[in-house]
Design an enzyme around this catalytic site. Structure first.
Site, PDB file in Angstrom:
ATOM      1  N   GLU A 306       0.826  -1.193   0.000  1.00 55.38           N
ATOM      2  CA  GLU A 306       0.000   0.000   0.000  1.00 55.38           C
ATOM      3  C   GLU A 306       0.869   1.254   0.000  1.00 55.38           C
ATOM      4  O   GLU A 306       1.971   1.241   0.566  1.00 55.38           O
ATOM      5  CB  GLU A 306      -0.933  -0.003   1.221  1.00 55.38           C
ATOM      6  CG  GLU A 306      -1.901  -1.180   1.224  1.00 55.38           C
ATOM      7  CD  GLU A 306      -2.834  -1.191   2.429  1.00 55.38           C
ATOM      8  OE1 GLU A 306      -2.634  -0.361   3.346  1.00 55.38           O
ATOM      9  OE2 GLU A 306      -3.759  -2.031   2.455  1.00 55.38           O
ATOM     10  N   HIS A 336      -7.916   1.334   2.205  1.00 55.66           N
ATOM     11  CA  HIS A 336      -7.774   0.836   3.579  1.00 55.66           C
ATOM     12  C   HIS A 336      -8.538   1.735   4.564  1.00 55.66           C
ATOM     13  O   HIS A 336      -7.979   2.230   5.543  1.00 55.66           O
ATOM     14  CB  HIS A 336      -6.304   0.757   3.977  1.00 55.66           C
ATOM     15  CG  HIS A 336      -6.031  -0.243   5.064  1.00 55.66           C
ATOM     16  ND1 HIS A 336      -4.869  -0.962   5.148  1.00 55.66           N
ATOM     17  CD2 HIS A 336      -6.781  -0.638   6.130  1.00 55.66           C
ATOM     18  CE1 HIS A 336      -4.902  -1.746   6.205  1.00 55.66           C
ATOM     19  NE2 HIS A 336      -6.058  -1.574   6.821  1.00 55.66           N
TER      20      HIS A 336
END
Length: 458
Positions: A306, A336
């Protein structure tokens, strides 16, 4: 499968409780100390405690720390390993979310570090074993954002079944495309929940309120809520479910737990939702299943790699399949945000800040994920002749004899010890120790052969 992390064994999710054991403990303590307030303890060395708080953690948590007199440096972004190694040596505590990685190299540079707070559910971003070996307990918030994640899943169920994101994107780009083909109500459909812990169980109740049939699979036999039914195997759940949602930690057993074989077991036209951990789904295999139309849609909130900060690119340089995944219709990709609500972040901030404060100020390790859970009732205000010994040591024979020999000239008011794997922790309150004796006693205990970390709180 929604399990607490243990450095020696894999725990299992437990049946949902009416309240948090940690919150219940604090509630009982508040009741028991309502007449005589607890004494505020300070390190024997009287060094000002410094905390490094990263990733835009709740300002309420920062305020809690500052109200205790701690010096707090607060940053909105994560730090990489090199940056942490450079900074962490001057801090006694650190608060992180999911992006900051506390590696063994970082811990070696953390010469003063006493405690780590993960202001999130997961703790896989921390080398838990190395932290324990260094005498550093790690605290997290395993359930405070569970409602937020469960509500996100409900929204994704509806958005996927109605192709909502595609229709919204089309209209925002000036295209009117009203249609009902392959759009469904979720009422009467079957939801398969993998991991029936805090999130999965709440989701189960919400889904039944929408008229869904709920199945779940977990590593333990768990009493279901409502009309939910536990399935004997993951394959059985996959074959019967119209929607499959994952709520498991990242463990060796769960990495790529949904891959080609599992996707092939799912119904044609079914949907997959992952708000758990990025590595539990084999994304290239999911892309193939989506492109072949075997899977009708997916919602993904977590990814193997990420971006480090808002505004950073999410492209093929980070995950080689990113462009392919972004191009597939009826795929919801979110950054997220499962626990990213004001309510969740406030509760997480309160819970983890309280746990860190109790450890720094009182030595309590209740709810630590990598450490023996030890606590003593507070020294009452006015009991100025007592000090608290907090001794972390290797779990080996003869240590308590050495400690008790050192304490034998003094009155031990209360004492408790426990161990977890290779690490043990003993707390003791002793009375009538002179300032000179405090220094000598601390040196004696610190120099025992099994010592990892010794603190005196006065």
């Amino acid at each position: 499968m929604s399990v607490p992390i243990n450095i020696n064994s894999v725990g299992a999710s437990i049946s949902p409780q009416a309240g948090s054991p940690l919150h219940d403990l604090y509630a009982r303590r508040r009741e028991s100390t309502s007449i005589r307030a607890p004494k505020t303890l300070h390190p024997l060395e009287n060094e000002n405690l410094r905390l490094l708080i990263l990733e835009n953690i709740s300002q309420e948590a920062v305020a809690t720390f500052r109200s205790q007199g701690y010096h707090v440096d607060h940053f909105t972004k994560a730090l990489n390993e090199d940056e942490l190694v450079e900074k962490i040596g001057s801090y006694h505590g650190i608060g992180i979310r999911s992006k900051t990685k506390i590696t063994k190299r970082v811990l070696k540079a953390a010469s003063k570090l006493l405690v780590i707070g993960c202001f999130c559910i997961g703790t896989n971003q921390v080398d838990l074993d190395a932290a324990a070996q260094a005498g550093i307990p790690v605290f997290n918030s395993p359930f405070s954002n569970s409602r937020s994640v469960a509500e996100l899943v409900i929204s994704e169920l509806i958005a996927l079944s109605r192709q909502l994101f595609d229709r919204a994107y089309e209209l925002k780009t000036g295209v009117w495309n009203k249609q009902s083909k392959n759009c469904w109500e979720i009422r009467g459909k079957t939801l398969g929940i993998v991991g029936y812990g805090h999130i999965g169980s709440q989701l189960s109740v919400l889904a039944e309120a929408f008229g869904m049939r709920v199945l779940f699979h977990d590593v333990l036999n768990i009493m279901p809520l409502g009309q939910a039914r536990q399935m004997d195997s993951l394959d059985d759940l996959l074959r019967e479910s119209d929607f499959v949602t994952l709520h498991v930690p990242e463990l060796p057993e769960t990495i790529n737990m949904i891959s080609r074989d599992q996707l092939s077991q799912m119904k044609t036209g079914s949907y997959l939702i992952n708000n758990a951990r990025g590595k539990v789904v084999d994304i290239p295999a999911l892309i193939e299943a989506l492109q072949s139309k075997h899977i009708a849609g997916a919602a993904i909130d977590v990814f193997p790699n990420e971006p480090g900060a808002n505004g950073d690119p999410f492209g093929d340089q980070l995950n080689s399949w990113a462009t392919a995944l972004r191009s597939i219709p009826n795929v919801i990709l979110t950054p997220h945000i499962g626990g990213s609500t004001e309510e969740a972040q406030r509760m997480i901030g309160q819970e983890v800040a309280q746990a860190l404060t109790r450890y720094l100020g009182y030595g309590s390790t209740i709810a630590a994920v990598n450490f023996p859970e030890v606590d003593l009732r507070a020294i009452a205000a006015g009991q100025d002749n007592q000090i608290r010994v907090c001794h972390v040591h290797r779990n080996q024979p003869g240590v308590l004899k050495q400690i008790n020999d050192a304490l034998s000239p003094y009155n031990v008011e209360k004492q408790y010890s426990d161990s977890k794997g290779e690490v043990a922790y003993v707390m003791a309150d002793i009375a009538d120790v002179s300032p000179t004796d405090m220094v000598k006693l601390k040196d004696r205990i610190s120099n025992t052969d099994a010592n990892i970390l010794t603190r005196f709180l006065t």
